[in-house]
Write a protein that holds these residues in place. Sequence first.
Motif, short mmCIF file in Angstrom:
data_model
loop_
_atom_site.label_atom_id
_atom_site.label_comp_id
_atom_site.label_asym_id
_atom_site.label_seq_id
_atom_site.Cartn_x
_atom_site.Cartn_y
_atom_site.Cartn_z
N VAL A 117 0.84 -1.20 0.00
CA VAL A 117 0.00 0.00 0.00
C VAL A 117 0.87 1.25 0.00
CG1 VAL A 117 -1.77 1.29 1.26
CG2 VAL A 117 -1.81 -1.22 1.26
N ALA A 118 0.57 2.19 -0.88
CA ALA A 118 1.19 3.51 -0.85
C ALA A 118 0.31 4.41 0.01
CB ALA A 118 1.32 4.08 -2.26
N ALA A 119 0.85 4.93 1.11
CA ALA A 119 0.12 5.80 2.03
C ALA A 119 0.70 7.21 1.94
CB ALA A 119 0.23 5.28 3.45
N VAL A 120 -0.18 8.21 1.74
CA VAL A 120 0.26 9.58 1.45
C VAL A 120 -0.26 10.53 2.51
CG1 VAL A 120 0.48 11.33 -0.34
CG2 VAL A 120 0.01 8.95 -0.99
N ARG A 121 0.65 11.16 3.25
CA ARG A 121 0.28 12.18 4.24
C ARG A 121 0.37 13.55 3.58
NH1 ARG A 121 3.78 8.67 7.48
NH2 ARG A 121 5.46 9.94 6.62
N ILE A 122 -0.77 14.14 3.30
CA ILE A 122 -0.84 15.47 2.68
C ILE A 122 -1.19 16.48 3.76
CG2 ILE A 122 -1.98 16.87 0.92
CD1 ILE A 122 -2.64 14.23 -0.54
N ARG A 123 -0.42 17.56 3.84
CA ARG A 123 -0.64 18.58 4.87
C ARG A 123 -1.04 19.91 4.22
NH1 ARG A 123 1.33 16.88 9.83
NH2 ARG A 123 2.65 15.01 9.74
N ASN A 124 -1.86 20.66 4.95
CA ASN A 124 -2.22 22.00 4.48
C ASN A 124 -1.24 23.03 5.06
OD1 ASN A 124 -3.02 22.31 7.12
ND2 ASN A 124 -5.21 22.51 6.68
N SER A 125 -1.51 24.31 4.86
CA SER A 125 -0.57 25.36 5.26
C SER A 125 -0.37 25.43 6.76
CB SER A 125 -1.05 26.71 4.74
OG SER A 125 -2.36 27.00 5.21
N VAL B 106 -3.34 17.23 8.64
CA VAL B 106 -3.21 16.11 7.70
C VAL B 106 -4.56 15.81 7.06
CG1 VAL B 106 -2.60 13.67 7.46
CG2 VAL B 106 -1.30 15.12 9.01
N LEU B 107 -4.54 15.56 5.75
CA LEU B 107 -5.76 15.19 5.03
C LEU B 107 -6.08 13.73 5.30
CD1 LEU B 107 -7.93 16.19 3.02
CD2 LEU B 107 -6.47 15.24 1.19
N VAL B 108 -7.29 13.49 5.81
CA VAL B 108 -7.73 12.14 6.18
C VAL B 108 -9.03 11.82 5.44
CG1 VAL B 108 -8.60 10.71 8.07
CG2 VAL B 108 -6.62 12.18 8.44
N GLU B 109 -9.11 10.61 4.92
CA GLU B 109 -10.35 10.14 4.31
C GLU B 109 -11.26 9.62 5.42
OE1 GLU B 109 -11.79 7.42 0.53
OE2 GLU B 109 -10.00 6.81 1.65
N SER B 110 -12.37 10.31 5.64
CA SER B 110 -13.26 9.92 6.74
C SER B 110 -14.08 8.68 6.39
CB SER B 110 -14.19 11.08 7.11
OG SER B 110 -14.97 11.48 5.99
N HIS B 111 -14.60 8.64 5.14
CA HIS B 111 -15.39 7.49 4.72
C HIS B 111 -15.51 7.45 3.21
CE1 HIS B 111 -18.26 10.84 5.22
NE2 HIS B 111 -19.02 10.25 4.29
N GLN B 112 -16.07 6.34 2.71
CA GLN B 112 -16.28 6.15 1.28
C GLN B 112 -17.73 5.74 1.03
OE1 GLN B 112 -13.52 2.98 0.47
NE2 GLN B 112 -11.76 4.35 0.14
N LEU B 113 -18.24 6.18 -0.10
CA LEU B 113 -19.54 5.71 -0.57
C LEU B 113 -19.29 4.62 -1.60
CD1 LEU B 113 -22.64 5.87 -0.87
CD2 LEU B 113 -22.27 7.63 -2.62
N HIS C 278 3.97 1.70 2.48
CA HIS C 278 5.04 2.57 1.99
C HIS C 278 4.53 4.00 2.13
CE1 HIS C 278 7.04 -0.96 0.12
NE2 HIS C 278 5.79 -1.36 -0.04
N SER C 279 4.93 4.70 3.18
CA SER C 279 4.33 6.01 3.47
C SER C 279 5.29 7.14 3.13
CB SER C 279 3.93 6.09 4.94
OG SER C 279 5.07 5.95 5.77
N VAL C 280 4.71 8.26 2.65
CA VAL C 280 5.46 9.47 2.33
C VAL C 280 4.64 10.68 2.72
CG1 VAL C 280 6.71 8.41 0.39
CG2 VAL C 280 4.55 9.61 -0.03
N ASP C 281 5.33 11.80 2.94
CA ASP C 281 4.67 13.10 3.04
C ASP C 281 4.65 13.72 1.64
OD1 ASP C 281 4.30 12.86 5.74
OD2 ASP C 281 6.13 13.94 6.26
#
Length: 290
Positions: free
Chosen positions: A149-157, A161-168, A237-240
């Motif tokens: 799994v590629a895991a991506v930590r995206i940050r704002n200013s 951290v951007l988190v996926e709360s749920h999926q439809l 496999h995690s990255v920022d």
Amino acid sequence: MRPLPSLVTAGFTAALLAAFPFPSPPNLLFFAAAASFSVLCLFRPPLSTSAPVSRRHRGPYHAVTMRRADSPPPSLSFSSPESLNDWIRPRLPSDALASWGASPGTKSLHNLWLEIFHGEASLLLLPHSQDETRGGEDGSSTLLRVVNVAAVRIRNSRGAVLVESHQLLSDGTIRHRCRPLSEKMMPGEPVEEAVARAVREELGKDVVKIVPGSYNMRVEERTSASYPGLPARYVLHSVDAEVEGLPEEREFSTEENGEGTEAMEKAIFVRRHFWKWVDDDDGSIERAWG
């Protein structure tokens, strides 16, 4: 140091040369034989003084063989969802398979077959000595789903951290996630390409910048949420990363653009992703994925 037989033979040859500087015909044959033997001894490599190899000296070779035997066996493959169903049903808890695709947030057997067929996941049959998810349970082997799994930590200013709360999902059910952007990797796919694909398919953005030095890898083992009753090993496999053009504060949703195969195959697929920004002052999100 030259061996003793060579020194003795050399001396003997020197004595012969002194006694017969011009060998007469009767002595010629004897002279030639002695000289040949001397030359062979002079140029022959000295014998090794090490002890002969015995059984107890072969230990390292046997150890290498045993370590290779600990490697996971090749992934299982199946020609159709029906063949997978026939094979896997007796190897799962009795009520597990019936819940796949029926309980909210789960996927179907058809989804698992597609994952294996396309290489997104491997299905292994491991001896219990190699499986950390089942402990000391009786039996000769256990089933394990393995996913990179590629895991991506995206940050704002402000560092959230951007988190996926749920999926439809396509069947109308909701699957709760509460984790950063992630994507199953294809066989041999570099992390950078998997990250770019995840951003493109789930966030609809074409430009992503991975923060240098942020890569980390860890392994998690637990029962699969998508396939209850099936033990899973996730190689994360995690990255920022930095992604421009995303809403900075508010919650938002995006359409999934990468599961056309699942839709055509009439399997369960993600229709929409729901996102929110989460403060990570204590580093809990980073530790969970890093």
